[in-house]
Design an enzyme around this catalytic site. Structure first.
Site, mmCIF file in Angstrom:
data_model
loop_
_atom_site.group_PDB
_atom_site.id
_atom_site.type_symbol
_atom_site.label_atom_id
_atom_site.label_comp_id
_atom_site.label_asym_id
_atom_site.label_seq_id
_atom_site.Cartn_x
_atom_site.Cartn_y
_atom_site.Cartn_z
ATOM 1 N N HIS A 167 40.001 45.418 33.038
ATOM 2 C CA HIS A 167 40.740 44.566 34.128
ATOM 3 C C HIS A 167 40.250 44.978 35.490
ATOM 4 O O HIS A 167 39.863 46.136 35.644
ATOM 5 C CB HIS A 167 42.222 44.997 34.262
ATOM 6 C CG HIS A 167 43.207 44.776 32.996
ATOM 7 N ND1 HIS A 167 43.221 45.797 31.893
ATOM 8 C CD2 HIS A 167 43.817 43.834 32.586
ATOM 9 C CE1 HIS A 167 44.015 45.313 31.116
ATOM 10 N NE2 HIS A 167 44.436 44.188 31.529
ATOM 11 N N ASP A 221 41.463 48.460 36.767
ATOM 12 C CA ASP A 221 40.993 49.509 35.922
ATOM 13 C C ASP A 221 39.700 50.155 36.594
ATOM 14 O O ASP A 221 39.423 51.404 36.400
ATOM 15 C CB ASP A 221 40.706 49.040 34.687
ATOM 16 C CG ASP A 221 41.777 48.509 33.608
ATOM 17 O OD1 ASP A 221 42.731 48.550 34.137
ATOM 18 O OD2 ASP A 221 41.151 47.576 33.069
HETATM 19 C C1 XUL Z 1 48.956 43.614 26.929
HETATM 20 C C2 XUL Z 1 47.463 43.293 26.628
HETATM 21 C C3 XUL Z 1 46.361 43.397 27.782
HETATM 22 C C4 XUL Z 1 45.349 42.442 27.409
HETATM 23 C C5 XUL Z 1 44.644 42.222 28.680
HETATM 24 O O1 XUL Z 1 49.713 43.901 26.035
HETATM 25 O O2 XUL Z 1 47.338 43.482 25.284
HETATM 26 O O3 XUL Z 1 46.036 44.591 27.950
HETATM 27 O O4 XUL Z 1 44.576 42.582 26.355
HETATM 28 O O5 XUL Z 1 45.192 41.935 30.084
#
Ligand code: XUL
Ligand code: CO
Length: 436
Positions: free
Chosen positions: A100, A103
């Site tokens: 993300h 991150d």
């Molecule tokens: C949340 C989840 C996230 C997504 C990306 O449950 O799985 O980490 O994979 O935003």
């Protein structure tokens, strides 16, 4: 440059009899399975958030793990994480990663500063990618942690939040282009409702579709050819997430004419939270030609919530890989470990050991599923179950040659309708023989 995973690696395949914990027991990257090397079936990715940001916190306590890449300077910490990530991926022979925006770079004082920080860190990541050949499986943007997203992002009742979400997605797509991401993920963090009576569900869903259309248009404008993915989840953090499961998400995409642009990123723990098995979700996606990528993990069924454990259940992984192989593979997708170490596994080497566990379990799944396919174990069972549609009236039905009147004439003349037992217990037992 500091070495973070000291005295560890490179991790090599040593076979199931090895006593070395820091070795693959089943994942043999170049071994040919169904005509191609394991590493091409299993494009493993490390998730930045769980591996380099998570420190063992839970709802009842703070960090249990100490990571030496953390410093008092957030930008330095972000740079150290890049070094740690590429050190780990190289030592493990993992070819992909996912992140993300939040991150990889500190938020700064405002969106401008945040984007500048992202530019600096993605320059560094790009350099490392060029040096190592490691690729970006997918990136995404976090539209759920900041206070402004309390009521949702694209589904928020505040237009300014919608605008900030759009700006953030625009940046996310630019990062994907810069790093040649194979896929781009949308997980609807807080896109759902807390309380239905105060919610205009139709309006909120239309706004989510609006932002996705804008994303498709912008990706086209900048020449980004990454596969767009939606990741379903039924609940957490909202009471009801709009992208509840694969079927609900496909209905939403089709309603808004978006299905041709998106595939699904299916996560095992999200499937079980929705009351489905993981292979069910993969099969639903495959029915729509929308099987995109996998977020590999396991839920803890006794606890129930999204525990994101490393996937170590060989039967589950065999059934999952069976769906993947039966669908012809994941295309641009891969297997991202959206999984975190347990609070009790706080040692730095646990990050490596947990990934070895996940990779070996998926390798077992692949080998077992390939054997099922080679021996046509399930294919034969399925073929036999539906054989009444290969001749006579069944054939005419699936060739669309019948209607209610002709079938009624046929049915009225039937003396007896014969059906057979499934013998499901014995086949379930034999299936265990395929679990490696
Ligand atoms: C949340 C989840 C996230 C997504 C990306 O449950 O799985 O980490 O994979 O935003
Ligand atoms: Co996920």
């Amino acid at each position: 440059m500091e070495e973070y995973f000291k005295n560890i690696g490179p991790i090599k395949y040593e076979g199931p009899n090895t006593k070395n914990l820091f070795a693959y027991r089943h994942y043999d990257a170049n071994k040919i399975v169904l005509g191609k090397p394991m590493k091409e079936h299993l494009k493993f990715a490390i998730a930045w958030w769980h591996t380099f940001c998570f420190e063992g916190t839970d709802a009842f306590g703070g960090p249990s793990a100490t990571r030496s890449w953390n410093t008092s300077d957030p930008m330095q910490t972000a740079k150290n994480k890049v070094d740690a990530a590429f050190e780990m991926m190289q030592k493990m022979g993992v070819g992909y990663f996912c992140f993300h925006d939040v991150d990889i770079a500190p938020p700064g004082k405002n969106l401008q500063e945040f984007f500048q920080n992202i530019d600096v860190i993605t320059d560094l990541i790009k350099e490392k990618m060029e040096q190592t050949g490691i690729k970006l499986l997918w990136n995404t943007v976090n539209l759920f942690s900041h206070q402004r997203y309390t009521h949702g992002a694209a589904s928020s009742n505040y237009a300014d939040v919608f605008a900030v979400s759009a700006a953030t997605i625009k940046k996310g797509l630019e990062i994907c282009k810069k790093l040649n991401g194979q896929n781009y993920v949308f997980w609807g963090g807080r896109e759902g409702y807390e309380w239905l009576p105060n919610t205009d569900m139709k309006f909120e869903q239309a706004n989510i579709a609006r932002i996705l259309k804008m994303a498709v248009d912008y990706a086209k404008e900048i020449g980004l050819d990454a596969q767009m993915l939606i990741e379903p989840k039924p609940k957490e953090p909202t009471t009801h997430q709009y992208d509840y499961d694969a079927a609900t998400t496909m209905a939403f995409l089709m309603k808004h004419n978006l299905d041709k642009y998106f595939k699904l990123n299916l996560e095992a723990n999200h499937a079980t939270l929705a009351g489905h098995t993981f292979d069910h979700e993969l099969a639903v996606a495959a029915c729509f030609g929308a099987l995109g990528s996998i977020d590999a993990n396991n839920g803890e069924t006794i606890l129930g919530w999204d525990t994101d454990e490393f996937p170590t259940n060989a039967l589950d992984n065999t059934l999952a890989m069976y769906q993947v192989l039966a669908a012809g593979g994941l295309g641009k997708g891969g297997i991202n470990f959206d999984a975190k170490i347990r609070r009790t596994s706080f040692a730095i080497e646990d990050l490596i050991l947990a990934h070895i566990a996940g990779m070996d379990s998926y390798a077992r799944g692949l080998i077992g599923a390939a054997k099922i396919i080679e021996e046509k174990f399930l294919e034969k069972i399925v073929e036999k179950r539906y054989q009444s549609y290969s001749t006579g009236i069944g054939k005419a039905i699936v060739e669309d040659k019948e209607n209610l009147k002709t079938l009624s004439d046929y049915a009225m003349k039937l003396k007896d309708v014969e059906i057979e037992s499934n013998h499901v217990e014995i086949y379930k037992s034999i299936l265990n023989d395929y679990v490696q």
